[in-house]
Design an enzyme around this catalytic site. Sequence first.
Site: not given
Length: 239
Positions: A163-164
């Site tokens: 989940d960048l």
Amino acid sequence: MTLPGGVGIVFDSARLPQAPDIAHLFDLDAWPQITPVLGSGRGAAWFVASGTHLAVLRHYRRGGLFARLLGDWYPWHGAERTRGFAEFNLLAEMADHGLPVPAPLAARYQHDGAGYRADILIERIATAVPWAALLRNDLGNAAWESVGETIARFHRAGIDHADLNVNNILLDGSGQVWLIDFDRSTRRALHRRWRYRNLHRLRRSIDKLLASYHYDDALVSGWSRLRESYALTMAQGLP
């Protein structure tokens, strides 16, 4: 460490030597200072403090379609595959390799029948702010090159961040870039496909944050600088 009631805990004994009291650290009432983490996504993270000890306590919760049905419940597949233990171990491994991540302090699961619930306690990075704040305040000077270089360092190490986004990238008072929130992240063989997926996810979060700046020259230039710094670092093979 296994406790009665299906509770399992892993912790950093060097940072938390008080083993008998570890379980209490997952109770909010045990901390004199508690502040909800804004923008934590699912409302289940808190800044906690006791004296000079600063940490982030996060309770794992589902998002998306399963959130209403299952909430914070996950199917049991063994202790090492619980969300907290997996993230704790990955953080420890990355820290050992010199990557800029917060130190994992402790993780817990509560096993109940076919499922479990989980928490993790992580060191809080003093003076750090989300990259989102810098993008809003000074788009042209938002450390684009440093962010690109840091992401490349993680990718060179095979870290696929699940989940960048602009809130999971922090900058501290010295300008050091940190990545946080490695839930569901993993280490894998270097491959363009997952690396580009990370970058595309980050770009979508930038566009969402700065919807009115979609074609702004500063945004176009900044993203180009990030990608160039990323490419140079990948080519140099920095750790």
